[in-house]
Design a protein around this motif. Structure first.
Motif, PDB file in Angstrom:
ATOM      1  N   GLU A 190      34.333  52.756  54.622  1.00 42.85           N
ATOM      2  CA  GLU A 190      33.638  51.645  53.980  1.00 42.85           C
ATOM      3  C   GLU A 190      33.980  50.372  54.744  1.00 42.85           C
ATOM      4  N   LYS A 191      33.000  49.861  55.484  1.00 48.48           N
ATOM      5  CA  LYS A 191      33.236  48.668  56.308  1.00 48.48           C
ATOM      6  C   LYS A 191      32.477  47.477  55.747  1.00 48.48           C
ATOM      7  N   GLN A 192      33.116  46.327  55.825  1.00 51.13           N
ATOM      8  CA  GLN A 192      32.430  45.086  55.452  1.00 51.13           C
ATOM      9  C   GLN A 192      32.537  44.092  56.598  1.00 51.13           C
ATOM     10  N   GLU A 201      36.298  44.281  57.971  1.00 49.36           N
ATOM     11  CA  GLU A 201      37.387  44.820  57.150  1.00 49.36           C
ATOM     12  C   GLU A 201      37.025  46.220  56.680  1.00 49.36           C
ATOM     13  N   LYS A 203      37.312  48.848  53.719  1.00 50.02           N
ATOM     14  CA  LYS A 203      37.549  48.803  52.277  1.00 50.02           C
ATOM     15  C   LYS A 203      37.853  50.175  51.678  1.00 50.02           C
ATOM     16  N   SER A 204      37.875  51.211  52.521  1.00 50.79           N
ATOM     17  CA  SER A 204      38.050  52.579  52.012  1.00 50.79           C
ATOM     18  C   SER A 204      39.429  52.796  51.391  1.00 50.79           C
TER      19      SER A 204
END
Length: 292
Positions: A190-192, A201, A203-204
């Motif tokens: 999960e990338k932001q 960032e 988020k995983s």
């Protein structure tokens, strides 16, 4: 008389030679001279035959120079050809395929018009960053993938219970296809990314299935390596074994290769859409099959 003539731009000469050999085609090198003011002068080494001409040139940095040279070669080739096929292994500006913020120019739309205006009959690209970009071309267009070629390379490595990883949801289908061909599993991080600052960032949450396994981070292109570095740092904290990177287009700008290695990546493997130290996988056969 052979069916095709392959004309190379300066950015894809070795790949062009391989493609010409696969197609049993004539090969013509285009000589490039850069004047002190930055202008390019291109001269074909010999006159092409009256047949189908394939112009092959990647538009990696300097993107604008390579793009203008490509359009110039196509325009000249069109004086001789019954059909001009543009093979752009790496298509620059592919990330500028929509208006993300108000007032942004959709540069891919402009480039599509330019290719048509110089007489391109059809265009072939390899793992274009977004398929939306191809929709702007009012000519026959085709995207081919280098994933099977990359998988063949990794299948020969002695990997420990390999796991394929996509650094973000945008690459999920790519990782899924890679894992399917390699006959293993995949996960997606999960990338932001902040659209204004570019900061990335992960988020995983923790992944238990990572522990002790060799990982293959799969992406279409690596520019500065920010996403790959963040993903590698996260994955190393999960107690994985080695981390490999597989990508089609290795731009590797601003010392990216060194930074990626420093983050803990064992090896970067890319294709010859962009020539370099990491381009260990040849895509000429895949391109040839798309042309015939």
């Amino acid at each position: 008389m052979t069916k095709f003539t392959v004309i190379s731009g300066s950015s894809s000469e070795e790949l062009a030679k391989k493609l010409a050999k696969k197609l049993d085609a004539n090969f013509i090198k285009s000589q490039l001279r850069i004047f002190p003011d930055g202008e390019s002068k291109i001269t074909f080494q010999k006159k092409p035959q009256k047949n189908k001409i394939i112009v092959i040139q990647s538009t990696y940095p300097p993107v604008d120079e390579n793009l203008i040279q490509t359009l110039s070669i196509i325009s000249k080739a069109n004086e001789y050809a019954t059909e001009v096929i543009a093979v752009i292994p790496y298509m620059g500006y592919a990330r500028q395929d929509r208006e993300f913020l108000p007032g942004e120019v959709i540069t891919m739309k402009v480039i599509a018009k330019l290719f048509k205006s110089v007489g391109t009959s059809r265009i072939i690209v390899v793992d274009i960053h977004s398929m939306i970009g191809l929709k702007y071309f009012n000519i026959k267009s085709k995207n081919v993938t280098a994933i099977p070629d990359l998988v063949k390379y990794f299948a020969k490595l002695k990997l420990k219970n390999p796991l394929v990883v996509s650094p973000d949801h945008g690459g999920k289908e790519r990782a899924k296809e890679f894992a399917k061909l390699l006959k293993t599993e995949y996960i997606t991080l999960e990338k932001q990314r902040d659209r204004k600052t570019g900061k990335v960032e992960i988020k995983s949450t923790d992944f238990d299935e990572i522990i002790g396994r060799d990982l293959i981070l799969v992406d279409d292109m690596i520019s500065t390596g920010g996403s790959i570095i963040k993903a590698t740092e996260f994955l190393k904290k999960q107690k994985c074994a080695r981390v490999f990177v597989a990508c089609t287009h290795a731009l590797l700008r601003n010392g990216a290769e060194k930074k990626i290695k420093n983050a803990g990546v064992t090896k970067i493997i890319s294709t010859n859409t962009i020539p370099g130290k990491t381009s260990l996988v040849d895509v000429s056969d895949t391109i040839a099959k798309a042309i015939i």
